[in-house]
Design an enzyme around this catalytic site. Structure first.
Site, PDB file in Angstrom:
ATOM      1  N   HIS A   1      21.662  27.488 -39.095  1.00 16.85           N
ATOM      2  CA  HIS A   1      22.787  27.523 -40.031  1.00 16.85           C
ATOM      3  C   HIS A   1      22.807  28.943 -40.578  1.00 16.85           C
ATOM      4  O   HIS A   1      21.754  29.486 -40.936  1.00 16.85           O
ATOM      5  CB  HIS A   1      22.594  26.528 -41.178  1.00 16.85           C
TER       6      HIS A   1
ATOM      7  N   CYS B   1      29.461  26.768 -38.723  1.00 17.58           N
ATOM      8  CA  CYS B   1      29.063  27.820 -39.664  1.00 17.58           C
ATOM      9  C   CYS B   1      28.826  29.149 -38.953  1.00 17.58           C
ATOM     10  O   CYS B   1      29.137  30.209 -39.494  1.00 17.58           O
ATOM     11  CB  CYS B   1      27.808  27.402 -40.439  1.00 17.58           C
TER      12      CYS B   1
END
Length: 168
Positions: free
Chosen positions: A39, A109
Protein backbone atom coordinates in the site's frame (compact mmCIF):
# COMPACT_ATOMS: atom_id res chain seq x y z
CA UNK A 1 14.07 29.15 -13.37
CA UNK A 2 12.99 31.70 -10.80
CA UNK A 3 15.19 31.43 -7.70
CA UNK A 4 12.28 32.63 -5.56
CA UNK A 5 10.03 29.70 -6.51
CA UNK A 6 8.94 27.73 -3.46
CA UNK A 7 9.74 24.04 -3.62
CA UNK A 8 7.99 21.33 -1.60
CA UNK A 9 9.34 17.93 -0.63
CA UNK A 10 7.42 14.89 -1.92
CA UNK A 11 7.75 11.44 -0.36
CA UNK A 12 6.34 7.99 -1.06
CA UNK A 13 5.26 6.05 2.03
CA UNK A 14 5.31 2.28 1.50
CA UNK A 15 3.44 -0.12 3.78
CA UNK A 16 3.42 -3.93 3.67
CA UNK A 17 -0.22 -4.86 4.27
CA UNK A 18 0.84 -8.46 4.93
CA UNK A 19 3.18 -7.40 7.77
CA UNK A 20 5.85 -9.78 6.41
CA UNK A 21 3.55 -12.72 5.74
CA UNK A 22 3.84 -12.40 1.95
CA UNK A 23 7.57 -13.02 2.14
CA UNK A 24 7.11 -16.35 3.90
CA UNK A 25 3.84 -17.58 2.34
CA UNK A 26 4.12 -16.46 -1.30
CA UNK A 27 6.58 -19.19 -2.38
CA UNK A 28 4.18 -21.85 -1.08
CA UNK A 29 0.96 -20.25 -2.35
CA UNK A 30 2.10 -18.60 -5.58
CA UNK A 31 5.27 -20.48 -6.44
CA UNK A 32 7.22 -17.20 -6.48
CA UNK A 33 8.68 -14.85 -3.93
CA UNK A 34 6.81 -11.64 -3.09
CA UNK A 35 8.42 -9.35 -0.56
CA UNK A 36 5.15 -7.69 0.46
CA UNK A 37 1.61 -6.66 -0.40
CA UNK A 38 2.15 -2.95 -0.95
CA UNK A 39 0.00 0.00 0.00
CA UNK A 40 1.46 3.37 -0.92
CA UNK A 41 0.71 7.01 -0.18
CA UNK A 42 2.09 10.39 -1.20
CA UNK A 43 3.30 12.69 1.55
CA UNK A 44 3.46 16.40 0.75
CA UNK A 45 2.54 19.68 2.43
CA UNK A 46 2.58 17.96 5.83
CA UNK A 47 -0.12 15.40 4.97
CA UNK A 48 -0.37 11.84 3.67
CA UNK A 49 -2.65 11.24 0.65
CA UNK A 50 -3.90 7.84 -0.52
CA UNK A 51 -6.62 6.14 -2.54
CA UNK A 52 -8.88 3.32 -1.41
CA UNK A 53 -12.43 2.08 -1.49
CA UNK A 54 -13.69 5.38 -0.07
CA UNK A 55 -11.88 7.52 -2.65
CA UNK A 56 -8.95 9.86 -2.04
CA UNK A 57 -8.20 10.40 1.63
CA UNK A 58 -5.68 12.30 3.71
CA UNK A 59 -4.29 12.13 7.22
CA UNK A 60 -1.23 13.20 9.13
CA UNK A 61 1.85 11.23 7.96
CA UNK A 62 1.66 7.71 9.39
CA UNK A 63 -1.79 8.55 10.79
CA UNK A 64 -3.80 5.57 9.53
CA UNK A 65 -4.17 2.35 11.48
CA UNK A 66 -1.23 1.04 9.43
CA UNK A 67 1.01 3.18 11.63
CA UNK A 68 4.42 4.31 10.42
CA UNK A 69 5.49 3.25 6.92
CA UNK A 70 7.87 0.35 6.35
CA UNK A 71 9.85 2.43 3.86
CA UNK A 72 10.02 6.09 2.86
CA UNK A 73 11.22 6.98 -0.65
CA UNK A 74 12.23 10.57 -1.40
CA UNK A 75 10.59 11.34 -4.75
CA UNK A 76 12.08 14.81 -5.00
CA UNK A 77 10.69 18.31 -4.91
CA UNK A 78 7.81 20.02 -6.63
CA UNK A 79 6.94 23.61 -7.43
CA UNK A 80 3.22 22.75 -7.44
CA UNK A 81 1.57 24.85 -4.74
CA UNK A 82 -0.64 23.22 -2.12
CA UNK A 83 -3.68 25.04 -3.53
CA UNK A 84 -3.08 23.70 -7.05
CA UNK A 85 -2.40 20.24 -5.63
CA UNK A 86 -5.67 20.20 -3.66
CA UNK A 87 -7.59 21.35 -6.75
CA UNK A 88 -5.90 18.53 -8.70
CA UNK A 89 -6.87 15.96 -6.04
CA UNK A 90 -10.44 17.26 -5.94
CA UNK A 91 -10.68 16.83 -9.70
CA UNK A 92 -9.27 13.31 -9.51
CA UNK A 93 -11.63 12.49 -6.62
CA UNK A 94 -14.65 13.50 -8.67
CA UNK A 95 -13.63 11.45 -11.70
CA UNK A 96 -10.82 8.94 -12.05
CA UNK A 97 -10.33 8.21 -8.34
CA UNK A 98 -13.84 8.06 -6.93
CA UNK A 99 -14.27 5.28 -4.37
CA UNK A 100 -16.51 3.26 -6.69
CA UNK A 101 -13.70 3.15 -9.27
CA UNK A 102 -11.33 1.28 -6.92
CA UNK A 103 -10.18 -2.10 -8.31
CA UNK A 104 -7.62 -4.07 -6.32
CA UNK A 105 -5.63 -5.20 -9.36
CA UNK A 106 -6.16 -2.46 -11.95
CA UNK A 107 -6.94 0.82 -10.19
CA UNK A 108 -5.67 1.00 -6.63
CA UNK A 109 -3.60 3.03 -4.18
CA UNK A 110 -0.44 2.33 -6.18
CA UNK A 111 -2.02 3.48 -9.45
CA UNK A 112 -2.98 6.68 -7.65
CA UNK A 113 0.43 7.34 -6.08
CA UNK A 114 2.17 6.63 -9.38
CA UNK A 115 -0.02 9.18 -11.19
CA UNK A 116 0.33 11.79 -8.44
CA UNK A 117 4.10 11.26 -8.20
CA UNK A 118 4.41 11.94 -11.94
CA UNK A 119 2.25 15.06 -11.66
CA UNK A 120 4.28 16.37 -8.71
CA UNK A 121 7.84 15.37 -9.58
CA UNK A 122 7.91 13.74 -13.02
CA UNK A 123 9.05 10.49 -11.36
CA UNK A 124 7.24 7.17 -11.07
CA UNK A 125 7.02 4.93 -8.03
CA UNK A 126 9.21 1.77 -7.96
CA UNK A 127 8.20 -0.90 -10.50
CA UNK A 128 8.27 -3.70 -7.91
CA UNK A 129 5.14 -2.01 -6.51
CA UNK A 130 3.30 -1.29 -9.76
CA UNK A 131 4.15 -4.77 -11.13
CA UNK A 132 2.75 -6.63 -8.09
CA UNK A 133 -0.78 -7.24 -9.47
CA UNK A 134 0.54 -8.81 -12.68
CA UNK A 135 3.02 -10.87 -10.62
CA UNK A 136 0.15 -12.32 -8.56
CA UNK A 137 -2.21 -12.81 -11.50
CA UNK A 138 0.48 -14.60 -13.53
CA UNK A 139 0.21 -17.55 -11.14
CA UNK A 140 -2.48 -20.27 -11.18
CA UNK A 141 -3.35 -19.55 -7.53
CA UNK A 142 -3.62 -15.83 -8.29
CA UNK A 143 -6.15 -16.61 -11.03
CA UNK A 144 -8.14 -18.81 -8.64
CA UNK A 145 -8.16 -16.06 -5.98
CA UNK A 146 -8.95 -13.24 -8.39
CA UNK A 147 -12.77 -13.29 -8.01
CA UNK A 148 -12.41 -13.10 -4.22
CA UNK A 149 -9.66 -10.49 -4.30
CA UNK A 150 -11.57 -8.34 -6.82
CA UNK A 151 -14.30 -7.81 -4.23
CA UNK A 152 -11.84 -6.37 -1.69
CA UNK A 153 -11.69 -2.59 -1.31
CA UNK A 154 -8.79 -1.49 0.84
CA UNK A 155 -9.35 1.77 2.69
CA UNK A 156 -7.00 2.20 5.64
CA UNK A 157 -9.00 3.63 8.55
CA UNK A 158 -7.92 6.98 9.91
CA UNK A 159 -8.09 9.23 6.86
CA UNK A 160 -10.34 12.09 5.84
CA UNK A 161 -12.01 11.58 2.47
CA UNK A 162 -11.31 14.37 -0.03
CA UNK A 163 -14.34 15.10 -2.21
CA UNK A 164 -14.99 18.17 -4.28
CA UNK A 165 -12.34 20.17 -2.44
CA UNK A 166 -13.85 19.47 0.97
CA UNK A 167 -12.78 17.11 3.72
CA UNK A 168 -15.77 15.14 4.95
Amino acid sequence: MDKNTTRYNVQLYIYDLSRGMARSLSPIMLGKQLDGIWHTAIVAYGDEFFFGGEGISSCSPGGTMLGPPDTVVELGETEVSEEIFMDYLSSLGESTYRGDRYRLFEHNCNTFTNEVAQFMTGRTIPSYITDLPSEVLSTPFGQILRPILDSIHIAPPGGNVINGGRNI
